[in-house]
Design a protein around this motif. Sequence first.
Motif, PDB file in Angstrom:
ATOM      1  N   VAL A  48       2.716   5.266   8.954  1.00 23.50           N
ATOM      2  CA  VAL A  48       4.084   5.771   8.902  1.00 23.50           C
ATOM      3  C   VAL A  48       4.758   5.428   7.570  1.00 23.50           C
ATOM      4  CG1 VAL A  48       5.354   3.806   9.908  1.00 23.50           C
ATOM      5  CG2 VAL A  48       6.085   6.142  10.394  1.00 23.50           C
ATOM      6  N   THR A  49       4.434   4.277   6.995  1.00 27.79           N
ATOM      7  CA  THR A  49       5.087   3.861   5.758  1.00 27.79           C
ATOM      8  C   THR A  49       4.500   4.555   4.537  1.00 27.79           C
ATOM      9  OG1 THR A  49       5.355   1.701   6.804  1.00 27.79           O
ATOM     10  CG2 THR A  49       5.884   1.833   4.484  1.00 27.79           C
ATOM     11  N   CYS A  50       3.247   4.948   4.628  1.00 26.33           N
ATOM     12  CA  CYS A  50       2.568   5.566   3.476  1.00 26.33           C
ATOM     13  C   CYS A  50       2.725   7.077   3.424  1.00 26.33           C
ATOM     14  CB  CYS A  50       1.082   5.233   3.509  1.00 26.33           C
ATOM     15  SG  CYS A  50       0.692   3.515   3.152  1.00 26.33           S
ATOM     16  N   THR A  51       3.231   7.671   4.487  1.00 30.60           N
ATOM     17  CA  THR A  51       3.227   9.138   4.538  1.00 30.60           C
ATOM     18  C   THR A  51       4.604   9.764   4.724  1.00 30.60           C
ATOM     19  OG1 THR A  51       2.840   9.136   6.943  1.00 30.60           O
ATOM     20  CG2 THR A  51       0.901   9.144   5.523  1.00 30.60           C
ATOM     21  N   SER A  52       5.641   8.950   4.822  1.00 27.97           N
ATOM     22  CA  SER A  52       6.954   9.496   5.169  1.00 27.97           C
ATOM     23  C   SER A  52       7.960   9.340   4.042  1.00 27.97           C
ATOM     24  CB  SER A  52       7.497   8.801   6.418  1.00 27.97           C
ATOM     25  OG  SER A  52       8.829   9.201   6.676  1.00 27.97           O
ATOM     26  N   ILE A  79       0.834  -1.202   0.000  1.00 31.36           N
ATOM     27  CA  ILE A  79       0.000   0.000   0.000  1.00 31.36           C
ATOM     28  C   ILE A  79       0.868   1.251   0.000  1.00 31.36           C
ATOM     29  CG2 ILE A  79      -1.919   1.163   1.151  1.00 31.36           C
ATOM     30  CD1 ILE A  79      -2.472  -1.686  -0.030  1.00 31.36           C
ATOM     31  N   ALA A  80       2.030   1.197   0.649  1.00 31.93           N
ATOM     32  CA  ALA A  80       2.956   2.333   0.630  1.00 31.93           C
ATOM     33  C   ALA A  80       3.456   2.605  -0.792  1.00 31.93           C
ATOM     34  CB  ALA A  80       4.121   2.080   1.569  1.00 31.93           C
ATOM     35  N   LEU A  81       3.707   1.557  -1.555  1.00 31.22           N
ATOM     36  CA  LEU A  81       4.053   1.748  -2.970  1.00 31.22           C
ATOM     37  C   LEU A  81       2.936   2.490  -3.690  1.00 31.22           C
ATOM     38  CD1 LEU A  81       5.526  -1.771  -3.874  1.00 31.22           C
ATOM     39  CD2 LEU A  81       6.758   0.399  -4.083  1.00 31.22           C
ATOM     40  N   GLY A  82       1.690   2.084  -3.422  1.00 28.92           N
ATOM     41  CA  GLY A  82       0.553   2.738  -4.061  1.00 28.92           C
ATOM     42  C   GLY A  82       0.426   4.199  -3.682  1.00 28.92           C
ATOM     43  N   ALA A 131      -3.741  -3.577  -8.900  1.00 31.00           N
ATOM     44  CA  ALA A 131      -3.350  -2.430  -9.734  1.00 31.00           C
ATOM     45  C   ALA A 131      -1.862  -2.130  -9.575  1.00 31.00           C
ATOM     46  CB  ALA A 131      -4.184  -1.205  -9.359  1.00 31.00           C
ATOM     47  N   ILE A 132      -1.367  -2.224  -8.340  1.00 28.58           N
ATOM     48  CA  ILE A 132       0.061  -1.984  -8.105  1.00 28.58           C
ATOM     49  C   ILE A 132       0.892  -3.067  -8.783  1.00 28.58           C
ATOM     50  CG2 ILE A 132       1.847  -1.858  -6.321  1.00 28.58           C
ATOM     51  CD1 ILE A 132      -0.424  -0.690  -4.487  1.00 28.58           C
ATOM     52  N   GLY A 133       0.422  -4.309  -8.723  1.00 33.07           N
ATOM     53  CA  GLY A 133       1.109  -5.391  -9.411  1.00 33.07           C
ATOM     54  C   GLY A 133       1.165  -5.174 -10.910  1.00 33.07           C
ATOM     55  N   ASP A 134       0.090  -4.655 -11.491  1.00 34.52           N
ATOM     56  CA  ASP A 134       0.078  -4.360 -12.935  1.00 34.52           C
ATOM     57  C   ASP A 134       1.121  -3.300 -13.285  1.00 34.52           C
ATOM     58  OD1 ASP A 134      -1.924  -6.183 -13.389  1.00 34.52           O
ATOM     59  OD2 ASP A 134      -3.547  -4.699 -13.352  1.00 34.52           O
ATOM     60  N   ILE A 135       1.275  -2.316 -12.415  1.00 34.40           N
ATOM     61  CA  ILE A 135       2.274  -1.259 -12.653  1.00 34.40           C
ATOM     62  C   ILE A 135       3.683  -1.840 -12.530  1.00 34.40           C
ATOM     63  CG2 ILE A 135       3.221   0.907 -11.747  1.00 34.40           C
ATOM     64  CD1 ILE A 135       0.312   1.550 -10.800  1.00 34.40           C
ATOM     65  N   LEU A 136       3.897  -2.674 -11.514  1.00 32.99           N
ATOM     66  CA  LEU A 136       5.231  -3.214 -11.263  1.00 32.99           C
ATOM     67  C   LEU A 136       5.660  -4.235 -12.315  1.00 32.99           C
ATOM     68  CD1 LEU A 136       5.079  -3.862  -7.397  1.00 32.99           C
ATOM     69  CD2 LEU A 136       6.222  -1.968  -8.557  1.00 32.99           C
ATOM     70  N   TYR A 137       4.752  -5.136 -12.655  1.00 33.33           N
ATOM     71  CA  TYR A 137       5.141  -6.304 -13.442  1.00 33.33           C
ATOM     72  C   TYR A 137       4.624  -6.321 -14.875  1.00 33.33           C
ATOM     73  CZ  TYR A 137       5.996  -7.781  -8.666  1.00 33.33           C
ATOM     74  OH  TYR A 137       6.410  -7.831  -7.364  1.00 33.33           O
ATOM     75  N   ALA A 138       3.595  -5.537 -15.173  1.00 35.05           N
ATOM     76  CA  ALA A 138       3.033  -5.522 -16.525  1.00 35.05           C
ATOM     77  C   ALA A 138       3.245  -4.178 -17.213  1.00 35.05           C
ATOM     78  CB  ALA A 138       1.537  -5.873 -16.487  1.00 35.05           C
ATOM     79  N   GLN A 139       4.042  -3.301 -16.558  1.00 38.49           N
ATOM     80  CA  GLN A 139       4.363  -1.992 -17.118  1.00 38.49           C
ATOM     81  C   GLN A 139       3.120  -1.180 -17.476  1.00 38.49           C
ATOM     82  OE1 GLN A 139       6.248  -4.867 -18.600  1.00 38.49           O
ATOM     83  NE2 GLN A 139       7.356  -4.466 -16.708  1.00 38.49           N
ATOM     84  N   SER A 185      10.386   6.344   4.033  1.00 34.07           N
ATOM     85  CA  SER A 185       9.924   5.034   3.577  1.00 34.07           C
ATOM     86  C   SER A 185      10.510   4.679   2.214  1.00 34.07           C
ATOM     87  CB  SER A 185       8.387   5.022   3.497  1.00 34.07           C
ATOM     88  OG  SER A 185       7.935   3.893   2.797  1.00 34.07           O
ATOM     89  N   ARG A 186      11.212   3.560   2.145  1.00 35.97           N
ATOM     90  CA  ARG A 186      11.755   3.108   0.860  1.00 35.97           C
ATOM     91  C   ARG A 186      10.635   2.775  -0.112  1.00 35.97           C
ATOM     92  NH1 ARG A 186      15.938  -1.449   3.216  1.00 35.97           N
ATOM     93  NH2 ARG A 186      16.881  -0.157   4.847  1.00 35.97           N
ATOM     94  N   ASN A 187       9.572   2.166   0.407  1.00 33.04           N
ATOM     95  CA  ASN A 187       8.462   1.774  -0.464  1.00 33.04           C
ATOM     96  C   ASN A 187       7.742   2.994  -1.014  1.00 33.04           C
ATOM     97  OD1 ASN A 187       8.173  -1.372  -0.195  1.00 33.04           O
ATOM     98  ND2 ASN A 187       8.674  -0.604   1.842  1.00 33.04           N
ATOM     99  N   TRP A 188       7.503   3.990  -0.155  1.00 32.10           N
ATOM    100  CA  TRP A 188       6.882   5.221  -0.648  1.00 32.10           C
ATOM    101  C   TRP A 188       7.781   5.878  -1.695  1.00 32.10           C
ATOM    102  CZ3 TRP A 188       8.246  10.265  -1.139  1.00 32.10           C
ATOM    103  CH2 TRP A 188       7.237  11.169  -1.483  1.00 32.10           C
ATOM    104  N   ASN A 189       9.065   5.941  -1.429  1.00 29.15           N
ATOM    105  CA  ASN A 189       9.987   6.581  -2.361  1.00 29.15           C
ATOM    106  C   ASN A 189      10.022   5.868  -3.705  1.00 29.15           C
ATOM    107  OD1 ASN A 189      11.612   8.982  -1.345  1.00 29.15           O
ATOM    108  ND2 ASN A 189      11.717   7.628   0.421  1.00 29.15           N
ATOM    109  N   ALA A 190      10.047   4.538  -3.685  1.00 36.83           N
ATOM    110  CA  ALA A 190      10.033   3.785  -4.939  1.00 36.83           C
ATOM    111  C   ALA A 190       8.744   4.049  -5.701  1.00 36.83           C
ATOM    112  CB  ALA A 190      10.191   2.291  -4.659  1.00 36.83           C
TER     113      ALA A 190
END
Length: 353
Positions: A254-258, A201-204, A312-320, A261-266
């Motif tokens: 904390v992971t979605c708003t900071s 969710i932080a990636l999203g 949806a996040i998986g589609d962005i990551l793996y299906a471009q 966060s590596r995941n938020w940054n990615a």
Amino acid sequence: MVIDDFPTQRIAVIGGGSFGTALASVCANNGHDVSLIVRNSSQVTEINENHTNEHYLPGVLLHSGVRATTSEQCIAHSDVVLLVVPSHAMRETCKRIAPFLRSDVILAHATKGLELGTGARMSTIILDTCPTLSEQRLAVVTGPSHAEEVSRLLPTTLVVASASKVTAECIQDMLMNSVLRVYTNPDVVGAELGGALKNIIALGCGISDGLGYGDNARAAIMTRGLVEISRLGIQLGALYHTFSGLTGLGDLIVTCTSRHSRNWNAGYLLGQGFSLEEALERVGMVVEGVKTTKVALDIASKADVPMPIATAIGDILYAQKSPRIAVDELMSRTRTHEMELFLQETTTGWIFP
């Protein structure tokens, strides 16, 4: 300076990344005898001579009691072993250290991920690979905690989950001090899944912020993301209330708003138009949510648990798939109820046909 006075433990922390280093410094600050096992000799020299780990914690002065080493021999003399390694390294690390583990050792891990290929939680891997260790002597350390803030002794809360109250309280006492408040929880499954799935969710949220979609969109992703985490977690045996606590909602916030966060940054870089490879290179450290997304979607598919945001996040990551298209598709899904689980399980509100 020792913040609080607890009985001294001999602690081996395995993993010289940001969180492993931060927890090692906390334990040394609490007066414990701490060995930090890292991968290379240059890191040993830096930590032992300069009391820094600049690559992972720039600008942070570590407690001088942290002794870095590349040798795992110290595990044989440790009362507590704290594993803080990436999820993809957990199985191999455990196989390597298993011969050193004492019969009475307590082992805790602070890794927030799932194993690619097997879908295994970290505690499952540990018990599979460390035959002398019982479930009663295993704990999970999780909760809303950026290493950058823990290492600077900023007020933080953590959760220690274990099948054993005694084990949970041992790790609680080992870590807790006047700036680090630690709670205990018996729900190991929920604690591990909350810590792992929130990275998706932080990636999203990072993607949404990178697209410039604002606070409303971020709040929606976090809230509905928590629904998806809870759905899958309950299906896998977690307790519902765990996800409304520190290791669920707290860690999600904390992971979605900071920007720590590596995941938020990615995710933010993906929303800005960078490829996944470019985003990971720029972050420069392990982004657990990337692999966890694939694992979680595989598990959810087999369990028939709907996870539209994760999909949806998986589609962005793996299906471009274009992030904008993915968001548009999420917004145009068939209308539904917000509280569907609550409505089905109670006699109040609307009744489903």
